[in-house]
Design a protein around this motif. Sequence first.
Motif, mmCIF file in Angstrom:
data_model
loop_
_atom_site.group_PDB
_atom_site.id
_atom_site.type_symbol
_atom_site.label_atom_id
_atom_site.label_comp_id
_atom_site.label_asym_id
_atom_site.label_seq_id
_atom_site.Cartn_x
_atom_site.Cartn_y
_atom_site.Cartn_z
ATOM 1 N N GLN A 1 10.212 15.338 -15.503
ATOM 2 C CA GLN A 1 9.709 14.956 -14.186
ATOM 3 C C GLN A 1 8.356 14.274 -14.317
ATOM 4 O O GLN A 1 7.552 14.635 -15.171
ATOM 5 C CB GLN A 1 9.513 16.193 -13.303
ATOM 6 N N CYS A 2 8.133 13.326 -13.453
ATOM 7 C CA CYS A 2 6.813 12.726 -13.338
ATOM 8 C C CYS A 2 6.593 12.357 -11.875
ATOM 9 O O CYS A 2 7.481 11.809 -11.229
ATOM 10 C CB CYS A 2 6.694 11.490 -14.227
ATOM 11 N N VAL A 3 5.431 12.686 -11.372
ATOM 12 C CA VAL A 3 5.058 12.315 -10.008
ATOM 13 C C VAL A 3 4.013 11.216 -10.097
ATOM 14 O O VAL A 3 2.935 11.430 -10.660
ATOM 15 C CB VAL A 3 4.510 13.532 -9.229
ATOM 16 N N ALA A 4 4.354 10.047 -9.589
ATOM 17 C CA ALA A 4 3.450 8.893 -9.691
ATOM 18 C C ALA A 4 3.899 7.854 -8.673
ATOM 19 O O ALA A 4 5.056 7.830 -8.262
ATOM 20 C CB ALA A 4 3.507 8.300 -11.101
ATOM 21 N N PRO A 5 2.983 6.957 -8.266
ATOM 22 C CA PRO A 5 3.410 5.877 -7.374
ATOM 23 C C PRO A 5 4.283 4.867 -8.114
ATOM 24 O O PRO A 5 4.192 4.735 -9.338
ATOM 25 C CB PRO A 5 2.100 5.230 -6.916
ATOM 26 N N MET A 6 5.138 4.152 -7.378
ATOM 27 C CA MET A 6 5.993 3.140 -8.008
ATOM 28 C C MET A 6 5.181 1.981 -8.550
ATOM 29 O O MET A 6 5.530 1.382 -9.561
ATOM 30 C CB MET A 6 6.991 2.599 -6.985
ATOM 31 N N ILE A 7 4.110 1.629 -7.840
ATOM 32 C CA ILE A 7 3.226 0.557 -8.299
ATOM 33 C C ILE A 7 1.893 1.193 -8.668
ATOM 34 O O ILE A 7 1.279 1.864 -7.838
ATOM 35 C CB ILE A 7 3.011 -0.503 -7.193
ATOM 36 N N ALA A 20 0.833 -1.211 0.000
ATOM 37 C CA ALA A 20 0.000 0.000 0.000
ATOM 38 C C ALA A 20 0.866 1.260 0.000
ATOM 39 O O ALA A 20 0.534 2.251 -0.655
ATOM 40 C CB ALA A 20 -0.937 -0.019 1.204
ATOM 41 N N GLN A 21 1.987 1.226 0.706
ATOM 42 C CA GLN A 21 2.912 2.369 0.683
ATOM 43 C C GLN A 21 3.325 2.694 -0.753
ATOM 44 O O GLN A 21 3.299 3.840 -1.177
ATOM 45 C CB GLN A 21 4.182 2.049 1.486
ATOM 46 N N LEU A 22 3.711 1.665 -1.478
ATOM 47 C CA LEU A 22 4.253 1.891 -2.823
ATOM 48 C C LEU A 22 3.154 2.183 -3.835
ATOM 49 O O LEU A 22 3.381 2.857 -4.838
ATOM 50 C CB LEU A 22 5.082 0.684 -3.264
ATOM 51 N N ALA A 23 1.954 1.651 -3.589
ATOM 52 C CA ALA A 23 0.861 1.855 -4.544
ATOM 53 C C ALA A 23 0.137 3.179 -4.317
ATOM 54 O O ALA A 23 -0.499 3.693 -5.240
ATOM 55 C CB ALA A 23 -0.128 0.694 -4.456
ATOM 56 N N ASN A 24 0.216 3.726 -3.097
ATOM 57 C CA ASN A 24 -0.586 4.906 -2.768
ATOM 58 C C ASN A 24 0.234 6.167 -2.554
ATOM 59 O O ASN A 24 -0.336 7.217 -2.292
ATOM 60 C CB ASN A 24 -1.420 4.642 -1.507
ATOM 61 N N THR A 25 1.556 6.066 -2.605
ATOM 62 C CA THR A 25 2.389 7.242 -2.365
ATOM 63 C C THR A 25 2.979 7.753 -3.680
ATOM 64 O O THR A 25 3.830 7.090 -4.272
ATOM 65 C CB THR A 25 3.561 6.899 -1.413
ATOM 66 N N PRO A 26 2.539 8.919 -4.131
ATOM 67 C CA PRO A 26 3.181 9.470 -5.334
ATOM 68 C C PRO A 26 4.592 9.930 -4.991
ATOM 69 O O PRO A 26 4.806 10.550 -3.943
ATOM 70 C CB PRO A 26 2.298 10.674 -5.699
ATOM 71 N N VAL A 27 5.539 9.587 -5.838
ATOM 72 C CA VAL A 27 6.922 10.036 -5.663
ATOM 73 C C VAL A 27 7.382 10.693 -6.956
ATOM 74 O O VAL A 27 6.816 10.447 -8.031
ATOM 75 C CB VAL A 27 7.867 8.868 -5.291
ATOM 76 N N ARG A 28 8.400 11.505 -6.838
ATOM 77 C CA ARG A 28 8.873 12.239 -8.016
ATOM 78 C C ARG A 28 10.058 11.523 -8.649
ATOM 79 O O ARG A 28 11.020 11.166 -7.961
ATOM 80 C CB ARG A 28 9.281 13.659 -7.636
ATOM 81 N N PHE A 29 9.971 11.317 -9.945
ATOM 82 C CA PHE A 29 11.114 10.833 -10.723
ATOM 83 C C PHE A 29 11.601 11.997 -11.579
ATOM 84 O O PHE A 29 10.801 12.792 -12.078
ATOM 85 C CB PHE A 29 10.698 9.663 -11.616
#
Length: 367
Positions: free
Chosen positions: A258-264, A239-248
């Motif tokens: 740049q893209c902000v999206a969850p890893m999963i 759930a951490q990885l599916a629900n947390t948007p992170v910046r690449f």
Amino acid sequence: VSGVRELAFDAAGLKVTWDDGLRRDFAAAWLRDNIAAARQGPHGQKQADIRDLPEPVALIQATLRDDGLIAVRFEDLDAVELYAPQWLRAPAGAVDLPSARPWDASLADGLPTESWSAIDAHDHTLARWLDQVVRYGFALARGVPTRPGSVFDVVARFGYVRETNYGRLFDVVSRDAPANLAYSPAALSLHTDNPYRDPVPTLQLLHCLTAGHAGGETVLADGIRVAEAFRKQHPEDFAQLANTPVRFRYVDKDVDLQCVAPMIQCDLDGAVRSLRYNQRSLAPLELPADRIAPFYRAYRRFSHALHREEALVSFTLTPGDLVILDNRRVLHGRRGTVEGHRHLQGCYADIDGLHSRLRRLRAAEHP
Ligand code: FE2
């Protein structure tokens, strides 16, 4: 198959029972939106405007004709509308893509592989190869001529190159003093390419022109299978990885991608649809301090799950070998230190074009 055994209707729609027992309900608005005249535009595209659809749509009569067609009258139309029962059974058409087949290390016994000369010469081999890409998320081709740019001939069999700021083509050369980690002779952990783009490139092709005299194994993992297993084993981490948007992010003198999206990333039905996973391009997290530890725990555990030996297949690309992979599903990396000169050429392409090509090939095989 098969004629209609029973037909019933009311203002809201139609109930059809076929001879083989299949029964389906069709809502009046659906039938009204799919009248033959509406479907007869070029390329099967609808000509009607949805704003012209009455609200509500009312059906006033439905009969089964002697020729087997179903005749329907709508309150707002003078003409009788005809529907073929066969069309009602499969309105989307019969040609569908194969479903994904999850895999682990045991796939190493039979890597999906075809020879380039057969892919190039025969549509049925091409179809089989593209089918493998859809099922496994990757496939190999052997014997692609080791001329620079040959990778374009492969893409041309099913679609189009996706050009980026790296060019239409990129070279992965192992040298002694590289500017970018991908160009070093060292190992490279599993990743998807370009998670800082939106949309990401959905297909990557890598073609080996020159192999080093040792080292440099290509490693792949079925990221979606690993993520689904990870969900069962560590639901909170998932759930951490599916629900947390992170910046690449990727920055050089010309671009700031740049893209902000969850890893999963999951579908509406909750199934894992794609991964963005690349340690090199994850920007500093912008999370509250108390969320950092749980996120890193999940991230680290997931990375261990991905790199577990039973999840991996590996192979050494020799000159003329090419690997194509679905960059949303299959992670790639490099194991071992390359000794000597190694030269790969790669490019990106779009998987919707590959899907389209496969549907046309299948339709031609089963007209
Ligand atoms: Fe890569």
